[in-house]
Design a protein around this motif. Structure first.
Motif, PDB file in Angstrom:
ATOM      1  N   GLY A   1       0.799  -1.228   0.000  1.00 48.18           N
ATOM      2  CA  GLY A   1       0.000   0.000   0.000  1.00 48.18           C
ATOM      3  C   GLY A   1       0.821   1.263   0.000  1.00 48.18           C
ATOM      4  O   GLY A   1       0.343   2.321   0.403  1.00 48.18           O
ATOM      5  N   LYS A   2       2.049   1.191  -0.520  1.00 48.79           N
ATOM      6  CA  LYS A   2       2.963   2.328  -0.452  1.00 48.79           C
ATOM      7  C   LYS A   2       2.459   3.540  -1.232  1.00 48.79           C
ATOM      8  O   LYS A   2       2.420   4.658  -0.715  1.00 48.79           O
ATOM      9  CB  LYS A   2       4.340   1.901  -0.962  1.00 48.79           C
ATOM     10  CG  LYS A   2       5.377   3.004  -0.965  1.00 48.79           C
ATOM     11  CD  LYS A   2       6.647   2.533  -1.607  1.00 48.79           C
ATOM     12  CE  LYS A   2       6.407   1.988  -2.985  1.00 48.79           C
ATOM     13  NZ  LYS A   2       5.808   3.014  -3.894  1.00 48.79           N
ATOM     14  N   SER A   3       2.071   3.338  -2.494  1.00 47.72           N
ATOM     15  CA  SER A   3       1.590   4.472  -3.290  1.00 47.72           C
ATOM     16  C   SER A   3       0.283   5.024  -2.741  1.00 47.72           C
ATOM     17  O   SER A   3       0.028   6.226  -2.795  1.00 47.72           O
ATOM     18  CB  SER A   3       1.408   4.053  -4.757  1.00 47.72           C
ATOM     19  OG  SER A   3       2.666   3.827  -5.361  1.00 47.72           O
ATOM     20  N   THR A   4      -0.560   4.142  -2.202  1.00 50.60           N
ATOM     21  CA  THR A   4      -1.809   4.603  -1.582  1.00 50.60           C
ATOM     22  C   THR A   4      -1.507   5.458  -0.358  1.00 50.60           C
ATOM     23  O   THR A   4      -2.148   6.490  -0.125  1.00 50.60           O
ATOM     24  CB  THR A   4      -2.686   3.404  -1.186  1.00 50.60           C
ATOM     25  OG1 THR A   4      -2.914   2.584  -2.340  1.00 50.60           O
ATOM     26  CG2 THR A   4      -4.019   3.865  -0.635  1.00 50.60           C
ATOM     27  N   LEU A   5      -0.521   5.055   0.433  1.00 51.20           N
ATOM     28  CA  LEU A   5      -0.130   5.855   1.593  1.00 51.20           C
ATOM     29  C   LEU A   5       0.441   7.205   1.156  1.00 51.20           C
ATOM     30  O   LEU A   5       0.133   8.240   1.748  1.00 51.20           O
ATOM     31  CB  LEU A   5       0.895   5.102   2.439  1.00 51.20           C
ATOM     32  CG  LEU A   5       1.423   5.866   3.658  1.00 51.20           C
ATOM     33  CD1 LEU A   5       0.302   6.138   4.640  1.00 51.20           C
ATOM     34  CD2 LEU A   5       2.558   5.109   4.339  1.00 51.20           C
ATOM     35  N   THR A   6       1.273   7.188   0.138  1.00 51.08           N
ATOM     36  CA  THR A   6       1.837   8.441  -0.382  1.00 51.08           C
ATOM     37  C   THR A   6       0.724   9.402  -0.763  1.00 51.08           C
ATOM     38  O   THR A   6       0.752  10.591  -0.431  1.00 51.08           O
ATOM     39  CB  THR A   6       2.721   8.146  -1.606  1.00 51.08           C
ATOM     40  OG1 THR A   6       3.797   7.288  -1.209  1.00 51.08           O
ATOM     41  CG2 THR A   6       3.274   9.414  -2.203  1.00 51.08           C
ATOM     42  N   GLU A   7      -0.262   8.866  -1.450  1.00 52.81           N
ATOM     43  CA  GLU A   7      -1.405   9.676  -1.881  1.00 52.81           C
ATOM     44  C   GLU A   7      -2.208  10.186  -0.684  1.00 52.81           C
ATOM     45  O   GLU A   7      -2.634  11.343  -0.637  1.00 52.81           O
ATOM     46  CB  GLU A   7      -2.280   8.817  -2.782  1.00 52.81           C
ATOM     47  CG  GLU A   7      -3.407   9.553  -3.466  1.00 52.81           C
ATOM     48  CD  GLU A   7      -4.153   8.603  -4.369  1.00 52.81           C
ATOM     49  OE1 GLU A   7      -4.789   7.680  -3.832  1.00 52.81           O
ATOM     50  OE2 GLU A   7      -4.072   8.753  -5.586  1.00 52.81           O
ATOM     51  N   ALA A   8      -2.392   9.325   0.318  1.00 57.29           N
ATOM     52  CA  ALA A   8      -3.157   9.708   1.500  1.00 57.29           C
ATOM     53  C   ALA A   8      -2.446  10.803   2.296  1.00 57.29           C
ATOM     54  O   ALA A   8      -3.081  11.707   2.850  1.00 57.29           O
ATOM     55  CB  ALA A   8      -3.401   8.485   2.386  1.00 57.29           C
ATOM     56  N   LEU A   9      -1.113  10.738   2.363  1.00 54.78           N
ATOM     57  CA  LEU A   9      -0.363  11.793   3.046  1.00 54.78           C
ATOM     58  C   LEU A   9      -0.550  13.128   2.340  1.00 54.78           C
ATOM     59  O   LEU A   9      -0.730  14.172   2.981  1.00 54.78           O
ATOM     60  CB  LEU A   9       1.124  11.428   3.094  1.00 54.78           C
ATOM     61  CG  LEU A   9       1.511  10.287   4.045  1.00 54.78           C
ATOM     62  CD1 LEU A   9       2.935   9.820   3.780  1.00 54.78           C
ATOM     63  CD2 LEU A   9       1.360  10.711   5.502  1.00 54.78           C
ATOM     64  N   ALA A  10      -0.524  13.098   1.004  1.00 56.46           N
ATOM     65  CA  ALA A  10      -0.755  14.334   0.244  1.00 56.46           C
ATOM     66  C   ALA A  10      -2.168  14.853   0.444  1.00 56.46           C
ATOM     67  O   ALA A  10      -2.404  16.062   0.512  1.00 56.46           O
ATOM     68  CB  ALA A  10      -0.477  14.083  -1.241  1.00 56.46           C
ATOM     69  N   LEU A  11      -3.122  13.934   0.560  1.00 55.21           N
ATOM     70  CA  LEU A  11      -4.508  14.330   0.806  1.00 55.21           C
ATOM     71  C   LEU A  11      -4.641  15.034   2.154  1.00 55.21           C
ATOM     72  O   LEU A  11      -5.298  16.081   2.264  1.00 55.21           O
ATOM     73  CB  LEU A  11      -5.418  13.096   0.768  1.00 55.21           C
ATOM     74  CG  LEU A  11      -6.900  13.321   1.096  1.00 55.21           C
ATOM     75  CD1 LEU A  11      -7.562  14.128   0.001  1.00 55.21           C
ATOM     76  CD2 LEU A  11      -7.618  11.990   1.281  1.00 55.21           C
TER      77      LEU A  11
END
Length: 543
Positions: free
Chosen positions: A40-50
């Protein structure tokens, strides 16, 4: 996914003068997210930006095959397959801090790109799957962090799905990699039935309600311990007992142990549901170290207040189809970068102009006027720069080069249409200089059929796709039956030329001679029969 423009982070904060490099460095947090594929690395990256409010909606949905590409995934292959095969930089502001988030490839075939990224960060987030725990690729990347002295925060992801017991996961971390876990938050509810998280520092319970498909921030309600005990019943009681056990064994937060790389803060949550992500972002600001002195090649620290110096850790071409340019990613190590300044390229001693300098946000970019230690600057059309190069101003410095991983897969590459030979050679040279693939040559094969050396076979697919798309030079790849490379010298090369099943090639970038072997038994036999031959492992073999 809808993205907003990346904020301008080059300007000094109101509390500091523009020239206060040390104060600006303390505002920076530069980190990478590392994990095994599918954690889930890219999903986490996206969530941090969100949560930092630099994108307005998350684009991740269940199932990688149907997932829309995240901000940090820009190659067609990444969007089509739902995997990250190259690193990307997201720079944004949060709590008056400048965040430089480096998204790394999760797939093991592209671990060399991750290795280069880890040379440019001050901390890393180790992402674990709640059901799988530590996996082989995670272990390998952690070894790189330990080798480089990079402090690690741990985020246990996918707690909204069935998984293992939290204490069992913590024990695995400590027993397998020797890091003492220091939980910052603790789950209420077993994996797959997450009710919320307890903040260990104050004992309050944060109950989350996820948004549909995780497209927006999860809402939370804060309850004190008494109310949580009434409303959560047995789940709360179990969490309280587990927290009491953690207190008994002394699993509290220890800043010195974290900085020394002997302990790791641990948080739980779900990147897809946006649960616990805001707490992770706050922890990165509060706990992760700011940029500090960086050792040069002699081991002497270069203070952040020293004149400008930077490390090129990545070179990437054609990130934007409308701009067929080449961008060198430079980590600012010391001093103040100003667009237009003339630097010295340490490898050649030649001047290097920085007229086109940009801040990166995935594939999006914006012009910057200045940057400070910890920031990542994109230098456009930097054709002379390669990964591992040093740039400096006023006071010379050379930072340690970035070793290459030992290749395990080899293929002879030929252009499919001989009329495209010129484009083919140009493409191979560019991909070689970017570090996408290691290119080997030999007198026997000639320039018409260079040998591509890769850590994993998916690298060959990236090369084939980029040569066809960017250079209009489709290629044919013939896989070679080698799995090991060893460094040798001219005497060793001459002795091995007549050996059966062995090939000696020149690594183009550094001129080293490499002997290729089909398997370790053939290598052992040659070494036993020729004890005086130089057959040395490549630098990064030990990692």
């Amino acid at each position: 996914m809808t993205a907003v423009s990346a904020p301008s982070t080059g300007e000094a904060s109101p509390e500091t003068t523009a020239g206060d490099t040390g104060a600006e460095a303390r505002r920076r947090r530069t980190f990478a997210v590392i994990s095994h594929p599918d954690a889930g690395k890219s999903t986490l990256t996206e969530a941090l930006a969100l949560h930092a409010e630099v994108i307005s909606a998350a684009g991740a949905v269940h199932g990688k095959g149907g997932r829309r590409g995240v901000t940090s995934d820009w190659m067609d292959m990444e969007r089509e397959r739902g995997i990250s095969v190259t690193s990307a930089v997201l720079q944004f502001s949060y709590r008056n801090q400048v965040i430089n988030l480096l998204d790394t490839p999760g797939h093991g075939d592209f671990s060399e790109d991750t290795y280069r990224v880890l040379a440019a960060v001050d901390a890393a987030v180790m992402l674990l799957d709640a059901a799988k725990g530590l996996e082989p690729q995670t272990l390998k990347l952690f070894d790189v962090c330990r080798d480089r002295g990079v402090p690690v925060l741990t985020f246990v992801n996918k707690w909204d799905r069935p998984g293992r017991e939290p204490l069992e996961l913590l024990d695995e971390v400590e027993q397998t990699i020797g890091l003492r876990p220091m939980p910052i938050t603790w789950p209420v509810g077993i994996a797959g039935d997450l009710h919320g998280l307890v903040e260990r520092a104050d004992g309050r319970f944060h109950r989350f309600t996820r948004a549909a498909h995780g497209a927006a921030k999860a809402t939370s309600q804060v309850l004190d311990a008494d109310r949580a005990a009434v409303e959560e019943g047995p789940d709360w009681q179990r969490a309280v007992e587990e927290l009491a056990l953690l207190d008994e064994i002394g699993a509290g937060y220890d800043e010195q142990a974290f900085a020394a790389g002997t302990a790791t803060p641990v948080m739980f949550g779900s990147a897809l549901s946006n649960i616990g992500v805001a707490r992770l972002l706050d922890a990165l600001v509060d706990l992760a170290p700011p940029p500090g002195p960086r050792p040069d090649q002699k081991g002497e620290p270069r203070p952040v207040e020293a004149p400008f110096s930077g490390l090129v850790f990545k070179v990437q071409a054609s990130m934007d189809r409308s701009h067929r340019d080449r961008v060198a990613f430079v980590r600012v190590c010391s001093g103040r970068f100003e667009r237009g300044m003339v630097l010295t390229h340490d490898a050649t001693g030649r001047p290097f102009a920085t007229k086109y300098a940009q801040a990166m946000f995935g594939r999006d970019r914006s012009t910057i006027s200045e940057a400070f230690p910890g920031d990542i600057v994109g230098l456009v059309n930097a054709t002379a720069l390669r990964p591992g190069d040093t740039l400096w101003a006023e006071q010379p410095v050379t930072f340690p080069t970035i070793p290459s991983f030992a290749p395990e897969h080899f293929a002879a590459c030929r252009v499919a249409d001989m009329s495209k030979t010129k484009q083919f050679r140009k493409g191979i040279e560019q991909l070689d200089s970017e570090g996408v693939i290691q290119v080997l040559s030999s007198d026997l094969r000639g320039d018409q059929a260079p040998v591509l050396a890769a850590v994993g076979p998916l690298q060959f697919e990236v090369v084939s796709a980029r040569l066809a798309d960017e250079f209009s030079a489709p290629v044919k790849l013939d896989r070679l039956d080698y799995s090991l490379a060893r460094r040798t010298d001219p005497a060793g090369a001459e002795a091995l030329r007549s050996a059966v099943g062995i090939e000696v090639l020149t690594r183009r970038l550094d001129g080293e001679l490499l002997a290729l072997f089909p398997h370790k038994w053939r290598l052992q036999a040659v070494a036993q029969n020729n004890p005086d031959l130089l057959l040395a492992p490549l630098v990064a073999d030990a990692l």
